[in-house]
Each structure stands twice: as structure tokens, then as C-alpha cells.
Design an enzyme around this catalytic site. Structure first.
Site, short mmCIF file in Angstrom:
data_model
loop_
_atom_site.label_atom_id
_atom_site.label_comp_id
_atom_site.label_asym_id
_atom_site.label_seq_id
_atom_site.Cartn_x
_atom_site.Cartn_y
_atom_site.Cartn_z
N THR A 228 66.69 34.39 37.27
CA THR A 228 68.17 35.73 37.40
C THR A 228 66.69 36.18 37.17
O THR A 228 67.78 37.58 37.96
CB THR A 228 68.99 35.06 36.67
OG1 THR A 228 68.35 35.64 35.55
CG2 THR A 228 69.42 33.98 36.53
N TYR B 257 43.72 35.59 49.04
CA TYR B 257 44.73 35.87 50.25
C TYR B 257 43.70 35.68 51.66
O TYR B 257 43.53 35.58 52.28
CB TYR B 257 45.65 36.80 50.69
CG TYR B 257 46.54 36.74 48.97
CD1 TYR B 257 46.85 35.54 48.41
CD2 TYR B 257 46.97 38.02 48.70
CE1 TYR B 257 48.08 35.40 47.33
CE2 TYR B 257 48.24 37.82 47.60
CZ TYR B 257 48.50 36.12 46.58
OH TYR B 257 49.12 37.08 45.74
N HIS C 148 41.91 42.80 35.49
CA HIS C 148 42.12 41.54 34.57
C HIS C 148 41.55 41.79 33.16
O HIS C 148 40.46 41.86 33.06
CB HIS C 148 41.19 40.17 35.47
CG HIS C 148 41.81 40.08 36.04
ND1 HIS C 148 41.76 39.24 37.66
CD2 HIS C 148 43.35 40.43 36.90
CE1 HIS C 148 41.90 39.22 38.73
NE2 HIS C 148 43.31 39.65 38.40
N THR D 272 62.27 38.91 40.49
CA THR D 272 60.92 38.40 40.86
C THR D 272 61.37 36.89 40.93
O THR D 272 60.66 36.37 41.37
CB THR D 272 59.94 39.17 39.63
OG1 THR D 272 59.87 40.58 39.28
CG2 THR D 272 58.08 38.56 40.36
N ILE E 21 53.65 32.90 36.53
CA ILE E 21 52.83 33.40 36.93
C ILE E 21 52.80 34.58 36.13
O ILE E 21 51.76 35.21 36.93
CB ILE E 21 54.12 33.52 38.08
CG1 ILE E 21 54.63 32.61 38.92
CG2 ILE E 21 53.73 35.46 38.67
CD1 ILE E 21 52.94 32.19 39.53
N GLU F 232 34.69 35.13 38.39
CA GLU F 232 34.33 36.84 38.75
C GLU F 232 34.18 37.27 37.46
O GLU F 232 33.43 35.95 36.65
CB GLU F 232 36.34 37.45 38.69
CG GLU F 232 37.17 37.61 37.98
CD GLU F 232 38.40 37.89 37.71
OE1 GLU F 232 38.96 38.20 38.59
OE2 GLU F 232 38.86 38.00 37.02
#
Lengths: 292, 387
Positions: free
Chosen positions: A17, A162, A250, A20, A99, A212
Site C-alpha cells: 500500500t 541496466y 552504497h 513505491t 528492495i 564493486e
């Protein structure tokens, strides 16, 4: 074939709800077989309502019992996210994809401890999710850049993934499954674990990994590849230019305590027979070249 | 977030961990008064900056008279202290800690960190106290004992006792050190720390233990649970551009080069820095504008980069995912109007609705060099920086 997720997955969105959670559940629902797979949402206190015709339940266990959910995706805010993972683990789901970014480290240490000996696999947190192109997308990645194919992709970052997927697709190289393992220091699946899944997957011919700076996951993965991997691996490690002691966005991307520099990771991967490029614009081309 | 030594020691004291008597001071007069208030005839004047190696740089000095306290305090306050952790520019000392001197018989290293491999808090202990533990780890790793702490069970007293015995401490202090380790783990948990370090932990000549130095780093993600600790943040220790970036919701790190980078996503931002270097350039910063890359964020990012005096060219590298390229392009155009850039601007857009995005940029009045791939963008930025 694919790894981790396929068209038989039944997904519950935890935090459906929220803005996002609602937006991305709709995007995933509309992607390929999404409408068959996204069958439930959970927001405590909102059971009985629905979002986009997806029924909401008060708990993960209820969603599992009533809709047969075996996978969860989590968008709940950071302060409640570790408890949301715990709930999915207690409901004995197969897979939890978190996520949410910014979960306190202490919460993740205790959540990972609770997961010891449990069947549930965790991907993330702080990750874009998992996609099996043209079948099922669970997460926030743009679906349209992907094509079904035989390259496995595993990465700690979002937009860099991506970029890589886009390069692969434009060169005609589709993907079996793409897994974003996330940019946090304490997380679920590591490069090595995902590599093992790809090694077992008959639909995967080769793997692209994006690592990384920070930690030693890439070095651990290199060791594993040397001993077990039967498929070609192409790698890029971001952060060759990163200074020590500075956190590069990060939480996990930091060269600290004399560990985590890109140069060591690259050396370890090369020693394990991995095809490493230092040019992020050439990851796709190198993959094509390796496949011949 | 990092704490100063005096702030960390206050927390340790509250958790029954012995630390030397002392007080933070912001002027020479305060330092003299603080020394007078402490009984004894030996004091230590310590620079308070967020970096290790202060002693070697002249930031920690022992005084055996009040006059000496005065002269040391005058010398250290305002000095530009350069250590291996400050970088070549060093840090100006604005705070001191005045402490009573301790008679040292033995120095040990004690640290608690989050270990990524085991996904647990790990205790590290070594007989080699007072020196850089990272060099011990490289030169003599056998001298560091570690103990993984089960978050469910807490620190086991027996396991802690075994570690204490292994680093060669006299039996007379075993009980005290085991208790200290347990208290230190409490500090780690209750503060949501990512690092708690006591280096050195001193055994005094009269057989007591004292935490002579202390370092605490806190988990930024958990600060909402600790408003009282968040107040301890010393903004003067941080790069003003980095503070402005944090307030605008950006991740920004200043670097030494002259090519400003504006990228969405941390991994792609690092990769962009790397490809600049690969083509012979030097990035001026790391900047992750976030997945959304709104007009406000892009404007703030331009402003911050332009404050960096060595920036000669700005490279924008955006991979539009859920956030479409046309929206991002409109944001860039609007931001470029708001901020007078006057530097060569290289823009590479890729992803959702990229054609529309490129058209918006082309139709706008802003002057920029379009790039198609990351390679193309980096090469154009490097060439522009050389002009």
C-alpha cells in the site's frame, strides 16, 4: 529455464500500500506472466482491501495459506524492513527479495542470524530485484531493456546492471536471469551463491558479474569459480578510482581496513580464468567475443 | 558518522569502562583551567579530529607542568594536523582533550567491527596496542585474536576469557578485561555502532586497566533511533560540499580531478569515474543523484560541482529506468537554466524514452556536447578538460 524465479512463482508484495510498493507491483504485474504470478499483498491492518485487484492480507502466513505464495518482495520502510524479512522467513517462503535501502546494520545482523538453518533464500536488501526476461520481473528494473536468452547477470548495483543488460540486448545477447544482490554490507545471496545457481542452470551459457569495491565477496567468488565453474564468466569491478576510507554511495562500497580495493578483486578474478574488462562500456562486447 | 575521542570516552564512561579523567576544551585558557582542575603532575594534550595517527603528526603531547600544558595547547589548537588518515591537506584542530597522564605498563588493542563474511560482530584483540592495527594485520596477523559474537547469545564470557588469555595479559587483570569487553559490546549494540575501538587499552603500573584512546563510528541508517547521538555530529569535520549534497538527497564525494560527474546510481557513478580515468582523465567527484534525478536534485548537483574550483567540464551520465529519459532531460534543461554553468557540458542519456529525451535536450537552448555511449561521453569529457 532460469534461476530463482519462473512462471510458477507466486509472489506476495510486503508493503503493497506504500507509494513505491504499489507502483512497482503494478509495473511487475503488467510485465509478461506477472498477472499470474503477483497474487497477494501484505500490509498489517489493511487485510481485506485490494490494490490493482490484488488482495491484501494482514500477514505473510495468511497470504501463503490463501494464495499459495512462495516468494516475497519487500518495499516496506527501512525501520520495519528487517522485521518484514523475518516474517517471510517464519512463513517458510522459498525466496525473499528485499528492495528497501537503508536498513540498520544491527537489524540485518540479527535477521541473518535468525535465517540460519531456515529454508528461505534472501536477495538484497538495497537491490533492484530479480528478473527472468519475458517471464517474470520482481523488482524495480525497467523490464523492456531485457530479452530472454542465455546470459546470467549478477550485480551489486542497479543502474550499472541496466547499462550492462542494455549492452547485451543491443548485441543480441538475451539473459536467462538477472540478479541484483544489493549494495549493503550484510546481505543475502553473494556473487558466489548466484554463480552456483547459474552453473546448475541449463539455460545459462555464460555469466556476467558486476562487482564493486568493499568486502571480499568478489574474491570469494573467484575462488569458487576456479574450483567449480564450468561456464565462461565476464566481470567488471567498479571503483578502480575510488579513494580508501570513503563510502561510495552504497553502504557496502568502501575500501576499509586494508580490504576491498578493486585491484585485488580484479587480480583474483583474472587468476581464476575470468574475462575481466576495465571498461564498463565494453562488457557486452567482451561477452560476445568470449562466446565466439 | 564518526565521533570525537572525548565524545566516545563519555559513552564508555557511562558504560562503566575506565577512561582517564579529562575534559574537552575549545581554547588555551579552558585547557589550562582543565589541567589545573585535574590533580597530579602529568597531563596529556590531545587534538580532537576525526582521524587516527594524531600522535605521529604532533597532535598528542605530554606536559609535566601547567605552563607546558599552556604551550602545547597553544601549539596544537589551530594547527593543521596531517596524518595518514587526513589526506595531504590535513585538518585544522579546533578542539582539545586535556587528560590526566597514565603510567603505562602494557598496551593492547581491542576492537569490535561488523564482519561482512561471517555477518556478525567480531571482537579483535591484540597484544600489539598503540600502533596501527592494519599494519599488524598485514605484517603479523598471528598477533590478532578474533571472536565472532553470536547475536542471539551475546558475547560468551568463557570465549572472551580465552581471547584475553591468548593475548598474554597478566592473570590479575583477566576479570577486569572480560568485564570491559562485555561492556564494550553493550556500547556497540546500544549505540548502533559499526566500529568501536580502544587502542590502546592500557594496563597501568599499579595494575589497573584504562581505555587511553577510543574511537566510535555509528551506523547512519540507525541514527533515527539515537537523536542524542546525532547531535554529536561535528559538521566542521566534513567537506561543506558533502554536507550540502546530503541535505539535497545526493551522495557526493570530492576527489582531486577536474571532470565533474553527475550520474544516477552508485555503481554506475563509480563506473563513470573509472572510464574517465581509463581515457586519461581525472574525476573531480563521485556523485549519485539517485534513481529519480529530479530537477531540484540535478540543480543542486550542478551547484555543488561548480563550487569545486578545479572542475573544468561536467559529464552527465544517466541511465533512465523507471524514471523516463524525457522527464530527466526536462529536469536537466530546467536545472541548466537555473544554474549558470559556463563550462563544457557532456550529456549521455540512455534508457526509457531516450529518443524523446535527446530531442528535448536538442531543442533546448542549453549548450552541450551530446554523447551516445559511456565511452563516447568519457572521451569527449577528457578532451574538453584538456582544452
Amino acid at each position: 529455464m532460469s534461476i530463482l524465479i519462473d512462471r510458477t512463482s507466486r509472489v506476495v508484495t510486503q508493503g503493497i500500500t506504500g507509494k513505491t510498493g504499489q507502483f512497482h507491483t503494478r509495473m511487475c504485474f503488467e510485465y509478461a506472466a506477472g498477472r499470474d504470478c503477483f497474487v497477494a499483498g501484505v500490509t498489517p491492518g489493511k487485510g481485506g482491501q485490494s490494490v490493482e485487484n490484488i488482495p491484501i492480507f494482514d500477514s505473510v502466513i495468511e497470504a501463503r495459506d490463501k494464495k499459495g505464495c512462495n516468494v516475497s518482495v519487500i518495499y516496506v520502510p527501512p525501520r520495519f524492513a528487517a522485521a518484514a524479512i523475518d516474517e517471510a522467513v517464519d512463513a517458510e517462503l522459498d525466496l525473499v527479495i528485499c528492495i528497501t535501502e537503508g536498513i540498520p546494520v544491527r537489524d540485518m545482523v540479527s535477521t541473518r542470524r535468525r535465517m540460519v538453518g531456515k529454508k528461505t533464500i534472501l536477495v538484497g536488501p538495497n537491490c533492484p530485484g530479480v528478473i527472468t526476461p519475458d517471464v517474470l520481473k520482481i523488482g524495480i528494473m525497467p523490464g523492456y531493456i531485457h530479452r530472454q536468452g542465455s546470459i546470467g547477470v549478477v550485480s551489486r548495483s542497479g543502474t550499472l546492471t541496466y547499462e550492462v543488460v542494455d549492452q547485451l540486448t543491443k548485441l543480441g545477447l538475451g539473459q536467462s536471469t538477472c540478479v541484483g544482490i544489493g549494495g549493503d554490507p550484510i546481505n543475502g545471496l553473494k556473487h558466489r551463491d548466484v554463480m552456483a545457481h547459474f552453473n546448475e542452470d541449463p539455460a545459462t551459457e555464460a555469466v556476467v558479474m558486476c562487482g564493486e569495491i568493499g568486502g571480499t565477496d568478489e574474491e570469494d567468488c573467484a575462488k569458487w569459480i576456479e574450483q567449480h565453474m564450468s561456464k565462461p564468466v565476464v566481470a567488471f569491478i567498479a571503483g578502480v578510482t575510488a579513494p580508501a576510507g570513503k563510502r561510495m554511495g552504497h553502504a557496502g562500497a568502501i575500501i576499509a581496513g586494508g580490504k576491498g580495493a578493486a585491484s585485488e578483486k580484479i587480480a583474483a578474478l583474472k587468476a581464476a580464468g575470468v574475462h575481466v574488462t576495465q571498461n564498463p562500456a565494453e562488457i557486452g562486447a567482451l561477452t560476445k567475443q568470449v562466446l565466439g | 558518522m564518526k565521533l570525537h575521542e572525548y565524545q566516545a570516552k563519555k559513552i564508555l564512561r557511562a558504560h562503566q569502562i575506565p577512561v582517564p579523567e579529562g575534559n574537552p576544551c575549545f581554547s588555551v585558557e579552558e585547557a589550562v583551567a582543565a589541567a589545573k582542575a585535574l590533580e597530579g603532575n602529568r597531563w596529556v594534550v590531545k587534538a580532537q579530529i576525526h582521524a587516527g595517527g594524531r600522535g605521529k603528526g604532533g597532535g598528542v603531547r605530554v606536559a609535566s607542568s601547567i605552563e607546558e600544558v599552556r604551550s602545547h595547547a597553544s601549539a596544537i589548537l589551530g594547527m593543521n594536523l596531517i596524518t595518514h588518515q587526513t589526506g595531504p591537506t590535513g585538518k585544522v584542530v579546533e578542539r582539545l582533550l586535556i587528560e590526566r597522564g597514565v603510567e603505562i605498563a602494557d598496551e593492547l588493542y581491542i576492537g569490535l567491527v561488523v564482519d561482512r563474511g561471517s555477518q556478525r560482530v567480531v571482537l579483535m584483540a591484540s597484544s600489539e596496542g598503540g600502533v596501527d592495527i592494519e599494519s599488524v594485520a598485514i605484517q603479523d596477523p598471528g598477533k590478532i585474536r578474533t571472536l565472532q559474537i553470536d547475536p542471539k547469545e551475546g558475547m560468551s564470557a568463557d570465549a572472551a576469557r580465552a581471547v584475553v588469555a591468548e593475548i598474554g595479559l597478566p592473570e590479575s587483570v583477566h576479570d577486569d578485561v572480560v568485564k570491559l569487553l562485555s561492556n564494550l559490546y553493550d556500547v556497540f549494540l546500544t549505540c548502533d555502532a559499526t566500529l568501536v575501538e580502544v587502542n590502546p587499552l592500557v594496563v597501568t603500573r599499579d595494575g589497573n586497566i584504562v581505555a587511553v584512546d577510543a574511537k566510535i563510528n555509528l551506523d547512519d541508517s540507525a541514527m533515527y533511533r539515537h537523536p542524542e547521538l546525532a547531535e554529536l555530529r561535528d559538521l566542521s569535520e566534513e567537506d561543506p560540499n558533502e554536507i550540502a549534497a546530503t541535505q539535497a538527497g545526493l551522495n557526493y564525494i570530492s576527489l582531486e580531478g577536474n571532470i565533474g560527474c553527475l550520474v544516477n546510481g552508485a555503481g554506475l557513478a563509480m563506473a563513470t569515474m573509472d572510464i574517465i580515468k581509463l581515457h586519461g582523465g581525472e574525476p573531480a567527484n563521485f556523485l549519485d543523484v539517485g534513481g529519480g534525478a529530479t530537477t531540484e536534485q540535478v540543480s543542486a548537483a550542478f551547484r555543488i560541482m561548480l563550487k569545486h574550483s578545479s572542475v573544468r567540464v561536467i559529464l552527465v551520465n544517466i541511465f533512465g529506468g523507471i524514471m523516463r529519459c524525457d522527464v530527466i532531460a526536462a529536469g536537466i534543461v530546467e536545472a541548466a537554466k537555473q544554474v549558470d554553468i559556463r563550462l563544457p557540458l557532456v550529456i549521455r542519456l540512455e534508457g526509457t524514452n531516450v529518443e524523446k529525451g535527446r530531442q528535448i535536450l536538442a531543442d533546448s537552448k542549453i549548450s552541450f556536447l551530446p554523447a551516445t555511449t559511456m565511452d563516447d561521453a568519457a572521451q569527449k569529457a577528457v578532451a574538453a578538460a584538456r582544452k
